[in-house]
Design an enzyme around this catalytic site. Structure first.
Site, PDB file in Angstrom:
ATOM      1  N   SER A   8       0.951 -15.670  -0.194  1.00 22.39           N
ATOM      2  CA  SER A   8       1.389 -14.471  -0.902  1.00 22.39           C
ATOM      3  C   SER A   8       1.420 -14.750  -2.392  1.00 22.39           C
ATOM      4  O   SER A   8       2.127 -15.657  -2.849  1.00 22.39           O
ATOM      5  CB  SER A   8       2.784 -14.065  -0.440  1.00 22.39           C
ATOM      6  OG  SER A   8       3.328 -13.117  -1.347  1.00 22.39           O
ATOM      7  N   HIS A  59      -2.577 -12.554   0.467  1.00 25.98           N
ATOM      8  CA  HIS A  59      -1.611 -11.502   0.794  1.00 25.98           C
ATOM      9  C   HIS A  59      -1.016 -10.958  -0.506  1.00 25.98           C
ATOM     10  O   HIS A  59      -0.522 -11.724  -1.343  1.00 25.98           O
ATOM     11  CB  HIS A  59      -0.504 -12.091   1.681  1.00 25.98           C
ATOM     12  CG  HIS A  59       0.431 -11.074   2.259  1.00 25.98           C
ATOM     13  ND1 HIS A  59       0.112 -10.288   3.345  1.00 25.98           N
ATOM     14  CD2 HIS A  59       1.694 -10.721   1.897  1.00 25.98           C
ATOM     15  CE1 HIS A  59       1.131  -9.503   3.639  1.00 25.98           C
ATOM     16  NE2 HIS A  59       2.099  -9.732   2.762  1.00 25.98           N
ATOM     17  N   ASP A  75       1.688  -8.440  -2.077  1.00 25.23           N
ATOM     18  CA  ASP A  75       2.921  -7.697  -1.785  1.00 25.23           C
ATOM     19  C   ASP A  75       3.170  -6.645  -2.863  1.00 25.23           C
ATOM     20  O   ASP A  75       3.476  -6.976  -4.005  1.00 25.23           O
ATOM     21  CB  ASP A  75       4.112  -8.661  -1.736  1.00 25.23           C
ATOM     22  CG  ASP A  75       4.115  -9.502  -0.479  1.00 25.23           C
ATOM     23  OD1 ASP A  75       4.069  -8.928   0.617  1.00 25.23           O
ATOM     24  OD2 ASP A  75       4.168 -10.740  -0.595  1.00 25.23           O
ATOM     25  N   MET A  84       5.513  -3.667  -4.163  1.00 25.32           N
ATOM     26  CA  MET A  84       6.898  -3.199  -3.998  1.00 25.32           C
ATOM     27  C   MET A  84       7.235  -2.190  -5.086  1.00 25.32           C
ATOM     28  O   MET A  84       6.835  -2.352  -6.234  1.00 25.32           O
ATOM     29  CB  MET A  84       7.851  -4.394  -4.048  1.00 25.32           C
ATOM     30  CG  MET A  84       7.566  -5.399  -2.941  1.00 25.32           C
ATOM     31  SD  MET A  84       8.776  -6.729  -2.834  1.00 25.32           S
ATOM     32  CE  MET A  84       8.202  -7.822  -4.100  1.00 25.32           C
ATOM     33  N   HIS A 107      -0.112  -5.398   1.347  1.00 28.23           N
ATOM     34  CA  HIS A 107       1.092  -5.017   2.109  1.00 28.23           C
ATOM     35  C   HIS A 107       1.912  -4.058   1.250  1.00 28.23           C
ATOM     36  O   HIS A 107       2.524  -4.462   0.256  1.00 28.23           O
ATOM     37  CB  HIS A 107       1.880  -6.297   2.433  1.00 28.23           C
ATOM     38  CG  HIS A 107       3.156  -6.054   3.161  1.00 28.23           C
ATOM     39  ND1 HIS A 107       4.095  -7.054   3.335  1.00 28.23           N
ATOM     40  CD2 HIS A 107       3.676  -4.956   3.761  1.00 28.23           C
ATOM     41  CE1 HIS A 107       5.129  -6.567   4.020  1.00 28.23           C
ATOM     42  NE2 HIS A 107       4.899  -5.299   4.269  1.00 28.23           N
ATOM     43  N   MET A 155       4.942  -2.131   0.482  1.00 32.80           N
ATOM     44  CA  MET A 155       6.375  -1.923   0.711  1.00 32.80           C
ATOM     45  C   MET A 155       6.810  -0.804  -0.227  1.00 32.80           C
ATOM     46  O   MET A 155       7.580  -1.002  -1.173  1.00 32.80           O
ATOM     47  CB  MET A 155       7.136  -3.227   0.463  1.00 32.80           C
ATOM     48  CG  MET A 155       6.888  -4.246   1.552  1.00 32.80           C
ATOM     49  SD  MET A 155       7.575  -5.874   1.176  1.00 32.80           S
ATOM     50  CE  MET A 155       6.202  -6.598   0.296  1.00 32.80           C
ATOM     51  N   MET A 206       7.965  -8.498  10.080  1.00 36.05           N
ATOM     52  CA  MET A 206       8.780  -9.047   8.994  1.00 36.05           C
ATOM     53  C   MET A 206       9.827  -9.991   9.579  1.00 36.05           C
ATOM     54  O   MET A 206      10.597  -9.599  10.457  1.00 36.05           O
ATOM     55  CB  MET A 206       9.477  -7.928   8.215  1.00 36.05           C
ATOM     56  CG  MET A 206       8.544  -6.975   7.480  1.00 36.05           C
ATOM     57  SD  MET A 206       7.440  -7.772   6.279  1.00 36.05           S
ATOM     58  CE  MET A 206       8.633  -8.527   5.151  1.00 36.05           C
ATOM     59  N   ASP A 236       5.440 -12.337   8.271  1.00 37.89           N
ATOM     60  CA  ASP A 236       5.700 -12.327   6.834  1.00 37.89           C
ATOM     61  C   ASP A 236       7.173 -12.608   6.583  1.00 37.89           C
ATOM     62  O   ASP A 236       8.031 -11.781   6.887  1.00 37.89           O
ATOM     63  CB  ASP A 236       5.299 -10.970   6.247  1.00 37.89           C
ATOM     64  CG  ASP A 236       5.392 -10.929   4.721  1.00 37.89           C
ATOM     65  OD1 ASP A 236       5.831 -11.927   4.112  1.00 37.89           O
ATOM     66  OD2 ASP A 236       5.022  -9.889   4.141  1.00 37.89           O
TER      67      ASP A 236
END
Length: 228
Positions: free
Chosen positions: A12, A37, A39, A41, A70, A72, A141, A176
Site C-alpha cells: 500500500s 494498492h 488507498d 480516503m 481501494h 474508502m 478489512m 487489508d
C-alpha cells in the site's frame, strides 16, 4: 490480468514516501511487489484524507503490475469514471458506502475495470452473497479503515465463509490491514490470495536503500505460502 490463486503481495503506497511516489513504486515493484494498492480516503467515509484521481493518474505510468484502487469514499458512483480514466485496473468500493452497491459494481465493470467489494470488520460475509456474480475481488478489512499501521483484527472465519461462498468463481480474496509475516499465514490458510501490506512492506527501506522492501515482501510471501 489473468486469474490465479497464488499469493500476491500488494504494498500500500499509503506507507510510502508521499514526496517520492513514482520512485517508491519503481523500487517496490523491482523488489517483488505483485500489485500496487492505492488507498483513497475522503475524510467522510473514513476519518482520514489521502488523495484522488489526479494522483492516481500521475503514478499510473510508474505501475507496471496491477493498480488496485481501494475507494474508502462515499458516495462512490460519481467518481468511478475518474478513477477508471486515471488507469485503475481494479476499483474496490465498500458495501457500507451506499445503498446501491450492486449498481456501483455494475458501473465499475461498465467503466472497464475489475470490480471489488470491501467489507469492514463489523460487516458479515453474507453482505456480498448476492453480489458475487458481479465481483472480481472481495476485500476483507482486518482493521477499521482510515489509517495505516493498525493492529490486525482476526477475520479468518469470515475469510473461510467467503471462500466457501465463492466456490469456483474467479474471485480474489484480498486482506487489508495489519498483514505481516505473523498474520499472513492465518488468512492464507483460510483462503485469501491477495495480501495488502503497508508498513510491513515498506519498513526499514527507502528509494536509496530498497533492499529491505524485497526482504519484507519475501518474508510475508514465504509465511503465507508456508500455510498452504
Amino acid at each position: 490480468m489473468t486469474f490465479d490463486r497464488s499469493i500476491k503481495i500488494a504494498p500500500s503506497i499509503l506507507a510510502a514516501d508521499f514526496a517520492n511516489f513514482g520512485a517508491e513504486i519503481d523500487a517496490i515493484e523491482a523488489q517483488g511487489a505483485d500489485w500496487i494498492h492505492v488507498d483513497v480516503m475522503d475524510g467522510h467515509f473514513v476519518p482520514n484524507i489521502s488523495f484522488g484521481p489526479t494522483t492516481c493518474a500521475a503514478i499510473r505510468p510508474h505501475i507496471k503490475t496491477v493498480m488496485d484502487v481501494h475507494l474508502m469514499i462515499a458516495p462512490v458512483d460519481p467518481y468511478i469514471d475518474a478513477f477508471a480514466q486515471a488507469g485503475a485496473d481494479i476499483i474496490t468500493a465498500h458495501v457500507e458506502a451506499g445503498p446501491h452497491i450492486h449498481r456501483t459494481l455494475q458501473a465499475i465493470r461498465a467503466a472497464g475495470c475489475k470490480a471489488g467489494v470491501a467489507l469492514n470488520p463489523g460487516t458479515p460475509a453474507e453482505a456480498v452473497e448476492h453480489l458475487l456474480d458481479l465481483t472480481d475481488l472481495v476485500c476483507v478489512m482486518t482493521v477499521n479503515p482510515g489509517f495505516g499501521g493498525q493492529k490486525f483484527i482476526d477475520m479468518t472465519n469470515k475469510v473461510r465463509k467467503l471462500r466457501s461462498m465463492i466456490g469456483d468463481r474467479e474471485i480474489h480474496i484480498e486482506i487489508d490491514g495489519g498483514v505481516d509475516p505473523t498474520t499472513a499465514p492465518l488468512v492464507a490458510a483460510a483462503g485469501a490470495d491477495v495480501l495488502v501490506a503497508g508498513s510491513a512492506a515498506f519498513r526499514g527501506g527507502s528509494v536509496s536503500n530498497p533492499a529491505p522492501y524485497g526482504d519484507n515482501i519475501r518474508a510475508i510471501r514465504a509465511a503465507a505460502e508456508g500455510a498452504l
